[in-house]
Design a protein around this motif. Sequence first.
Motif, mmCIF file in Angstrom:
data_model
loop_
_atom_site.group_PDB
_atom_site.id
_atom_site.type_symbol
_atom_site.label_atom_id
_atom_site.label_comp_id
_atom_site.label_asym_id
_atom_site.label_seq_id
_atom_site.Cartn_x
_atom_site.Cartn_y
_atom_site.Cartn_z
ATOM 1 N N ASP A 80 4.791 -3.326 10.851
ATOM 2 C CA ASP A 80 3.834 -2.554 9.370
ATOM 3 C C ASP A 80 3.334 -1.258 9.747
ATOM 4 N N LYS A 81 2.560 -1.198 11.627
ATOM 5 C CA LYS A 81 2.535 0.132 11.623
ATOM 6 C C LYS A 81 3.226 1.346 12.049
ATOM 7 N N LYS A 213 -2.600 3.690 8.248
ATOM 8 C CA LYS A 213 -2.548 2.660 7.691
ATOM 9 C C LYS A 213 -3.217 1.151 7.021
ATOM 10 N N ALA A 214 -1.709 0.560 7.966
ATOM 11 C CA ALA A 214 -1.902 -0.690 8.069
ATOM 12 C C ALA A 214 -3.061 -1.272 9.434
ATOM 13 N N ALA A 338 -2.094 -9.116 0.765
ATOM 14 C CA ALA A 338 -2.345 -7.930 1.319
ATOM 15 C C ALA A 338 -1.416 -6.542 0.912
ATOM 16 N N PRO A 339 -1.876 -6.062 0.722
ATOM 17 C CA PRO A 339 -0.597 -5.259 0.136
ATOM 18 C C PRO A 339 -0.019 -4.236 0.766
ATOM 19 N N ARG A 340 -1.919 -3.919 2.395
ATOM 20 C CA ARG A 340 -1.442 -3.055 2.973
ATOM 21 C C ARG A 340 -0.638 -3.185 4.152
ATOM 22 N N GLN A 341 -0.025 -4.700 4.411
ATOM 23 C CA GLN A 341 0.761 -4.834 5.780
ATOM 24 C C GLN A 341 1.454 -6.317 5.053
ATOM 25 N N ILE A 342 1.992 -6.002 3.991
ATOM 26 C CA ILE A 342 3.421 -6.564 3.555
ATOM 27 C C ILE A 342 3.962 -7.618 4.773
#
Length: 403
Positions: A80-81, A213-214, A338-342
């Motif tokens: 994610d990062k 962003k993550a 958790a749409p920002r940490q798919i």
Amino acid sequence: MSKAENSFVSGIKIVFTDRDFRTIFISLFIIGLSVGGFMPYLTVWATNTLHATSFQAGFLFVPMSIIGLIVSFYLASLSDKWGKRKPFIIWALLIGTISRVPLAFTHSYTIALILLAIGGFNAFSFFFALLNDFIVKKQENKSQAGTITGTVRMAFSQGYIFGPMLGALIIDHGGYTLLFLLSGLLSLATLGWVLFALKEDSMPQTSAHAPSKAPAGIPSVLIAVFVAALFIFAGDSGRSMYLPLYITDTLKQSVSIVGILFTVTSVFELVFMPLGGYFSDKIGVKRFFIIGIFCQFIYFVLTSLHLPLSGLIALQVLYAFILSATMGVGMVYAQSLAPRQIGLATTAYMTAIQTSAVVSSLAMGSLVSVIPLPSTFYILAVFAVISGVMFLFMKQKSAEEMS
């Protein structure tokens, strides 16, 4: 063709006409063929070749579960990062090949435990995280996320249709040695396909997955998702581990019948996976998901009733619908929390599949020598109730709330 029919057909068409979706589809088909070829026979192999007890046979799933839990969460957060999935997919497929081939030659229960532990890090969740990345990147496909995910998930089912049949054929003519060698070769073939077809220039680098962003850490909602999914897949693991033993030991059927039963489920998954995704888009992901969990409860209650072979075959059709909700739609629901940490959301849900083997092996393995094997499926019915209640009261968050 009505508007609804057109939406369903177009969702399926996107998967086969878009290069990126098609690449993931083919990859999961080969993985399904590989896993379906040996997984239904793992407990039978352990009892026949390694001379393991029923409890030891079920415990074989535990090492891969522990490794999957520890390693996969960390690597998912890292992906994610970085905003990248392909390197993790490549390494997971390579490790899968390395861990599976030596199983063909071992007669040691301890070595089998170690090899399966090494294979605990798998590429499955990273493929679906990448799939979601592509859906986000191609904005016009967002409204068909369920249909697309269900269709791609169907690829694994297609592989699983032929996997158990192929596995039974190989066992009859070449034994378990050839079975594990072929499974490792298919894992290597998937790796080759990914290197060839998954182009770097097509990799999503959306703002939702940019390194800055993550957010750090694991959100509490994903911990809840993991625990609830753990009970869902404890039922699925219990079915995979002990239904083959029920068929061969209790009903005194051949190993080929095991392949037929698992194939029946996989055949009907071809219908239910895309349809399940489509109807979840229409009535809501959470609602469809809860219906699937309720059907899982019904399945295990009926399986506990010492049914004959004909009854078990009929139940495998119902289980195909259950898998469309739990394996396909359930993952979409977890990602929406958790749409920002798919990557983390997908791994939280999918890692529960591996870790659930610990729960089911301890729960069923400790009782299988005390009560009739079919009666142990009542435990899995209770697990379905627990997971259903947890998900029913789980509050879904929007992307804005996660910001």
